[in-house]
Design a protein around this motif. Structure first.
Motif, PDB file in Angstrom:
ATOM      1  N   GLY A 125       0.454  -1.299   0.114  1.00 45.26           N
ATOM      2  CA  GLY A 125       0.282  -0.058   0.443  1.00 45.26           C
ATOM      3  C   GLY A 125       0.698   0.969   0.186  1.00 45.26           C
ATOM      4  N   GLN A 126       2.005   1.195   0.128  1.00 40.28           N
ATOM      5  CA  GLN A 126       2.910   2.623  -0.128  1.00 40.28           C
ATOM      6  C   GLN A 126       3.774   3.165  -1.242  1.00 40.28           C
ATOM      7  OE1 GLN A 126       5.333   3.957   2.494  1.00 40.28           O
ATOM      8  NE2 GLN A 126       3.206   2.625   4.689  1.00 40.28           N
ATOM      9  N   PRO A 127       2.865   4.207  -0.933  1.00 43.11           N
ATOM     10  CA  PRO A 127       3.549   4.764  -3.145  1.00 43.11           C
ATOM     11  C   PRO A 127       4.869   4.362  -3.258  1.00 43.11           C
ATOM     12  CG  PRO A 127       3.737   6.198  -1.486  1.00 43.11           C
ATOM     13  CD  PRO A 127       2.742   5.325  -0.898  1.00 43.11           C
ATOM     14  N   PHE A 128       4.532   3.987  -5.142  1.00 53.90           N
ATOM     15  CA  PHE A 128       6.128   4.496  -5.460  1.00 53.90           C
ATOM     16  C   PHE A 128       6.294   5.510  -6.303  1.00 53.90           C
ATOM     17  CE2 PHE A 128       7.785   4.215 -10.054  1.00 53.90           C
ATOM     18  CZ  PHE A 128       8.959   3.312  -9.723  1.00 53.90           C
ATOM     19  N   THR A 129       8.146   5.804  -5.732  1.00 54.12           N
ATOM     20  CA  THR A 129       7.513   6.799  -6.056  1.00 54.12           C
ATOM     21  C   THR A 129       9.516   7.017  -6.586  1.00 54.12           C
ATOM     22  OG1 THR A 129       8.558   7.370  -3.435  1.00 54.12           O
ATOM     23  CG2 THR A 129       6.804   8.030  -4.164  1.00 54.12           C
ATOM     24  N   SER A 130       9.916   8.474  -6.679  1.00 59.47           N
ATOM     25  CA  SER A 130      11.381   8.508  -6.946  1.00 59.47           C
ATOM     26  C   SER A 130      12.201   7.891  -6.332  1.00 59.47           C
ATOM     27  CB  SER A 130      11.345   9.890  -7.728  1.00 59.47           C
ATOM     28  OG  SER A 130      11.364  10.840  -7.479  1.00 59.47           O
ATOM     29  N   ASP A 131      12.234   8.123  -4.923  1.00 60.11           N
ATOM     30  CA  ASP A 131      12.588   7.709  -4.472  1.00 60.11           C
ATOM     31  C   ASP A 131      13.146   6.255  -4.050  1.00 60.11           C
ATOM     32  OD1 ASP A 131      13.451  10.438  -2.972  1.00 60.11           O
ATOM     33  OD2 ASP A 131      11.378   9.883  -1.355  1.00 60.11           O
ATOM     34  N   ASP A 132      12.264   5.376  -4.255  1.00 66.76           N
ATOM     35  CA  ASP A 132      12.788   4.298  -4.662  1.00 66.76           C
ATOM     36  C   ASP A 132      13.745   3.683  -5.543  1.00 66.76           C
ATOM     37  OD1 ASP A 132      10.512   3.209  -2.730  1.00 66.76           O
ATOM     38  OD2 ASP A 132       9.466   4.193  -3.893  1.00 66.76           O
ATOM     39  N   VAL A 133      13.386   4.704  -6.641  1.00 73.87           N
ATOM     40  CA  VAL A 133      14.445   4.312  -7.998  1.00 73.87           C
ATOM     41  C   VAL A 133      16.040   4.810  -7.732  1.00 73.87           C
ATOM     42  CG1 VAL A 133      14.638   4.424 -10.275  1.00 73.87           C
ATOM     43  CG2 VAL A 133      12.268   4.950  -9.465  1.00 73.87           C
ATOM     44  N   ALA A 134      15.684   6.209  -6.942  1.00 77.66           N
ATOM     45  CA  ALA A 134      17.129   6.509  -6.929  1.00 77.66           C
ATOM     46  C   ALA A 134      17.684   5.521  -5.612  1.00 77.66           C
ATOM     47  CB  ALA A 134      17.080   7.738  -5.872  1.00 77.66           C
ATOM     48  N   PHE A 135      16.867   4.970  -5.066  1.00 82.86           N
ATOM     49  CA  PHE A 135      17.436   3.740  -4.010  1.00 82.86           C
ATOM     50  C   PHE A 135      18.206   2.948  -4.486  1.00 82.86           C
ATOM     51  CE2 PHE A 135      16.757   0.100  -1.495  1.00 82.86           C
ATOM     52  CZ  PHE A 135      17.780   0.203  -0.393  1.00 82.86           C
ATOM     53  N   THR A 136      17.195   1.879  -5.553  1.00 84.48           N
ATOM     54  CA  THR A 136      17.577   0.991  -6.369  1.00 84.48           C
ATOM     55  C   THR A 136      19.076   1.261  -7.023  1.00 84.48           C
ATOM     56  OG1 THR A 136      15.348   0.299  -6.237  1.00 84.48           O
ATOM     57  CG2 THR A 136      17.162  -0.572  -7.917  1.00 84.48           C
ATOM     58  N   PHE A 137      19.326   2.187  -7.816  1.00 87.05           N
ATOM     59  CA  PHE A 137      20.361   2.401  -8.586  1.00 87.05           C
ATOM     60  C   PHE A 137      21.574   2.482  -7.430  1.00 87.05           C
ATOM     61  CE2 PHE A 137      17.506   2.596 -12.096  1.00 87.05           C
ATOM     62  CZ  PHE A 137      18.244   2.088 -12.814  1.00 87.05           C
ATOM     63  N   THR A 138      21.239   3.181  -6.710  1.00 86.99           N
ATOM     64  CA  THR A 138      22.395   3.552  -5.501  1.00 86.99           C
ATOM     65  C   THR A 138      22.828   2.620  -4.473  1.00 86.99           C
ATOM     66  OG1 THR A 138      21.427   5.832  -4.660  1.00 86.99           O
ATOM     67  CG2 THR A 138      22.874   4.928  -3.521  1.00 86.99           C
ATOM     68  N   LEU A 139      21.533   1.317  -4.210  1.00 90.01           N
ATOM     69  CA  LEU A 139      21.899   0.047  -3.769  1.00 90.01           C
ATOM     70  C   LEU A 139      22.878  -0.546  -4.858  1.00 90.01           C
ATOM     71  CD1 LEU A 139      19.755  -2.650  -2.197  1.00 90.01           C
ATOM     72  CD2 LEU A 139      20.986  -2.980  -3.926  1.00 90.01           C
ATOM     73  N   LEU A 140      23.133  -0.726  -5.716  1.00 95.18           N
ATOM     74  CA  LEU A 140      23.683  -1.375  -7.235  1.00 95.18           C
ATOM     75  C   LEU A 140      24.717  -0.804  -6.926  1.00 95.18           C
ATOM     76  CD1 LEU A 140      21.233  -1.511  -9.689  1.00 95.18           C
ATOM     77  CD2 LEU A 140      21.780  -3.274  -8.350  1.00 95.18           C
ATOM     78  N   LYS A 141      25.146   0.565  -7.277  1.00 91.74           N
ATOM     79  CA  LYS A 141      26.293   1.232  -6.837  1.00 91.74           C
ATOM     80  C   LYS A 141      27.378   0.506  -5.071  1.00 91.74           C
ATOM     81  CE  LYS A 141      28.723   6.184  -6.756  1.00 91.74           C
ATOM     82  NZ  LYS A 141      28.411   7.075  -6.836  1.00 91.74           N
ATOM     83  N   ASN A 142      26.785   0.887  -4.268  1.00 92.92           N
ATOM     84  CA  ASN A 142      27.573   0.372  -3.341  1.00 92.92           C
ATOM     85  C   ASN A 142      27.543  -0.402  -2.915  1.00 92.92           C
ATOM     86  OD1 ASN A 142      27.138   3.409  -2.411  1.00 92.92           O
ATOM     87  ND2 ASN A 142      24.990   3.364  -1.496  1.00 92.92           N
ATOM     88  N   PHE A 143      27.202  -1.622  -3.442  1.00 98.72           N
ATOM     89  CA  PHE A 143      26.886  -3.238  -3.822  1.00 98.72           C
ATOM     90  C   PHE A 143      26.727  -3.795  -4.806  1.00 98.72           C
ATOM     91  CE2 PHE A 143      24.716  -1.494   0.297  1.00 98.72           C
ATOM     92  CZ  PHE A 143      25.510  -1.894   1.869  1.00 98.72           C
TER      93      PHE A 143
END
Length: 574
Positions: A125-143
């Motif tokens: 039920g939480q909204p999907f936003t640009s923060d989720d996209v930014a978080f995913t690509f940052t996760l890939l960069k950091n891990f």
């Protein structure tokens, strides 16, 4: 052999050929992801999908772990979705908007801006936003180990508003748009608490996605999914999906022939009699030989950093291995001529890459073995034969082991045949089939192997070569690599890859691509063996709307993102 995307290149649009294991309708599909209907009788039909032989499942739905259920069974995008979908059978087709509705390049193709679809929600039920996209690509960069698909990662990400995300790269990345836009997105509010995303165990019950399905029931022998009632385009017409576990290819093939499976992607010996003739409902992608479209280049990966096989670091040895192979025999005896012998040393896939084929690498591989070339290459490099007829140098034979799971029936057949072919001309080669998919996948991606027959990945000619040749995709031995599993390092290849990415014209791209093909031919970072089929068998007994050669709306070969798109187009029979 099903070409499943190994924990490797996200540039795979086919990305994750996840792509297929050697368990080896003409209604126009809408392009917006909407379901097409449901059984008029109200009967709930369960779609049964078999993806690769697995003796039992674990309750792990982590999309960043190549050994999890969702990665093994190409079910990632049924939960976690990409920004865009791609039909890799039609390179001229526009990208298909999915979580994003628009994109734009700027700053010399170094900045990519996505506009997201409004109103999308996660399954909790939480909204999907640009923060989720930014978080995913940052996760890939950091891990780096979590970047299972080798997705190009931005230097920085900004989110001007909830539906806009801006990715800033250090170099032009337009050539890699498919790999970027096809990356699946995870929810920040769930994954920000996970300390090691590549190794975390995420149960089905705890999985939160934007996708059309939720976990229904888990047992080690069968996992069932149910339609997500809050999916943005409405509940999927296919209400339930079942993934049964089959211990080996024989068990899976028997179940398929008996009508117990609706969708799979297996290499089946004598498929017309073993499968098609069993029922009027059993079908293949096309009705004429070779019945499956070519989708990748199957290659013998050679680990140049193998501690057990130092000879593989010698380019003369790699060239001689290529010259020694009887590709036509492998295609006929092990692949039933559903996969044709590779004819170009440049690494591209034919005929789909014909327009990009460099003239110098056209038909330069012989279908049969060339023992005279083996002798010329190795003797010229200082090798001599010992009393046992084995090539030696500095007292050491050319010794290595080819690993492929013996449950991958066609690849194991290929491996055994290659051992005989290579040993007959003086190599010292063994095979080892004592692997399941997980242990094999881990051995290859961490560099703990000598040689392995493996399907190719990538949705474009450039991506197919990048998967093999881009040294930035490789990690140190013992760490998980996203590509370049042979640990090939060439400044010239890296420069050509950068040139292709930075090209501003078709002519410049063609020049860079020709350079890469030439280097593939001269350096042999891997040995092209076969043109891998997009394995695909389906039954119309319970569902209609399947992709075929008459309506190729998506590549049906097993891969997570493609499977989501395909399943959402199916209609249950009344």
């Amino acid at each position: 052999m099903r070409r499943t995307a190994i924990k490797g290149l996200a540039l795979v649009a086919a990305v994750g050929l996840s792509a297929a294991a050697c368990s080896s309708s003409k209604s126009k599909a809408p392009s917006d992801g909407k379901s097409t209907g449901s059984s008029s009788s109200g009967k709930v039909r369960t779609l049964v999908v078999e993806d690769k032989p697995v003796a039992s499942f674990t309750d792990d739905f982590n999309p960043f772990d190549g050994n999890s259920f969702v990665s093994q069974e190409n079910a990632r995008s049924l939960f976690y979705e990409p920004l865009y979908q791609f039909n890799t059978l039609n390179s001229s087709q526009d990208p298909i908007p999915w979580l994003a509705s628009k994109y734009a390049w700027s700053n010399g193709n170094k900045t990519l801006t996505f506009t997201l679809k409004p109103g999308v929600k996660w399954s909790d039920g939480q909204p999907f936003t640009s923060d989720d996209v930014a978080f995913t690509f940052t996760l890939l960069k950091n891990f780096k180990a979590a970047n299972a698909d080798g997705t190009p990662v931005p230097d920085s990400v900004t989110t001007p508003d909830p539906t806009t995300v801006v990715l800033n790269f250090s170099a032009p990345q337009a050539a890699n748009f498919q790999g970027i836009a096809n990356q699946i997105i995870v929810p920040k509010h769930k994954w920000s608490a996970i300390s090691d995303p590549a190794k975390a165990v995420v149960s089905g019950a705890d999985t939160v996605g934007t996708g059309p399905y939720l976990m229904d029931k888990f047992t080690p022998q069968n996992i069932t999914l149910k339609a997500n009632p809050t999916f943005r385009d409405g509940e999927a017409a296919v209400k339930k999906i079942s993934f049964p576990a089959y211990a080996d290819n024989n068990a899976a093939t028997l179940a398929l022939a008996n009508g117990e499976i609706d969708l799979t992607g297996n290499n089946i010996n004598d498929v017309l009699n073993t499968f098609v003739a069993k029922s009027k409902d059993n079908h293949l992608f096309q009705t004429t030989a070779p019945y499956f479209p070519a989708s990748n280049t199957v290659a013998l990966l050679l680990n140049q950093q193998s501690k057990n096989a130092p000879a593989l670091a010698d380019v003369a040895v790699r060239k001689a291995i290529s010259a020694a192979l009887d590709r036509k025999s492998l295609a006929t005896q092990c692949e039933t001529d559903y996969e044709l012998p590779a004819s170009s040393s440049g690494g591209l896939t034919l005929p789909i890459d014909q327009k990009s084929l460099a003239p110098a690498q056209t038909n330069d591989l012989k279908p049969g073995p060339d023992p005279d070339a083996v002798n010329t290459i190795l003797s010229g490099a200082g090798y001599t034969k010992n009393g046992s007829g084995k090539w030696t140098k500095n007292g050491a034979t050319i010794k290595f082991t080819i690993i492929d799971p013996n449950s991958f029936t066609d690849y194991w057949c290929d491996a055994e045949a290659m051992v005989k072919q290579l040993n007959s001309v003086g190599f010292d080669v063994k095979d080892n089939g004592a692997f399941d998919y997980n242990s094999w996948n881990t051995a290859i991606t961490t560099g703990n192997y000598d040689a392995a027959l493996h399907w190719g990945q990538g949705g474009t000619p450039f991506q197919r070569l990048q998967f093999i040749m881009d040294s930035s995709l490789a990690s140190d031995l013992g760490q998980t690599s996203a590509g370049d599993f042979g640990h090939y390092k060439s400044p010239a290849a890296d420069a050509a890859i950068a040139a292709f990415n930075g090209a501003t014209s078709d002519a410049d791209q063609a020049t860079a691509l020709n350079t890469l093909q030439g280097l593939f031919s001269s350096d042999v970072p891997a040995v092209p063996v076969l043109y891998g089929a997009a394995w695909y068998e389906f039954s119309t007994a319970n569902f209609t709307g399947w992709p075929t050669s008459d309506n190729p709306f998506i590549n049906p070969s097993p891969r997570s993102q493609d499977y989501e798109y395909l399943i959402l187009k199916l209609t249950p029979k009344p």
